[in-house]
Motif scaffolding. Structure first.
Motif, short mmCIF file in Angstrom:
data_model
loop_
_atom_site.label_atom_id
_atom_site.label_comp_id
_atom_site.label_asym_id
_atom_site.label_seq_id
_atom_site.Cartn_x
_atom_site.Cartn_y
_atom_site.Cartn_z
N GLU A 81 0.83 -1.21 0.00
CA GLU A 81 0.00 0.00 0.00
C GLU A 81 0.87 1.26 0.00
O GLU A 81 0.57 2.22 -0.69
N GLU A 117 2.29 1.77 -3.45
CA GLU A 117 1.24 2.29 -4.33
C GLU A 117 1.02 3.78 -4.10
O GLU A 117 0.85 4.55 -5.05
N LYS A 118 1.01 4.20 -2.84
CA LYS A 118 0.79 5.61 -2.51
C LYS A 118 1.91 6.48 -3.09
O LYS A 118 1.67 7.53 -3.67
N GLY A 133 -0.49 4.80 -7.33
CA GLY A 133 -1.35 3.63 -7.46
C GLY A 133 -0.66 2.40 -8.04
O GLY A 133 -1.28 1.35 -8.15
N ASN A 134 0.61 2.52 -8.40
CA ASN A 134 1.34 1.39 -8.99
C ASN A 134 2.28 0.75 -7.97
O ASN A 134 2.89 1.44 -7.18
N GLN A 135 2.39 -0.56 -8.03
CA GLN A 135 3.34 -1.28 -7.17
C GLN A 135 4.68 -1.38 -7.88
O GLN A 135 5.14 -2.46 -8.24
#
Length: 79
Positions: A42, A45-46, A50-52
């Motif tokens: 998470e 992503e932040k 929004g992407n890992q």
């Protein structure tokens, strides 16, 4: 003591490359596998809209770099 935290996955080639370079340079870091730690996924992503995206490197001052080079990490640590 580690200089920063590197978020990665076991299958990421860029992560393996950066880890090897950091170890050869004698730079200590903490590694977190985002596939094993949901909170870490998470956070990544932040940081990355929004992407890992890995490797994501987070420094003690809260700043982050995505897929940095060894030179970029070393420059940040020297600052």
């Amino acid at each position: 003591m580690s200089a920063f935290t590197m978020y990665s996955t076991p299958w990421c080639g860029y992560c393996h490359r950066l880890k090897g370079q950091l170890k050869r340079a004698g730079i200590e870091f903490t590694e977190v596998d985002i596939e094993q730690v949901p909170d870490a996924a998470e956070l990544v992503e932040k940081i990355n809209n929004g992407n890992q995206t890995v490797p994501t490197v987070v420094f003690p001052d809260g700043t982050a770099m995505t897929n940095p080079s060894l030179a970029q990490v070393a420059e940040k640590l020297a600052a």
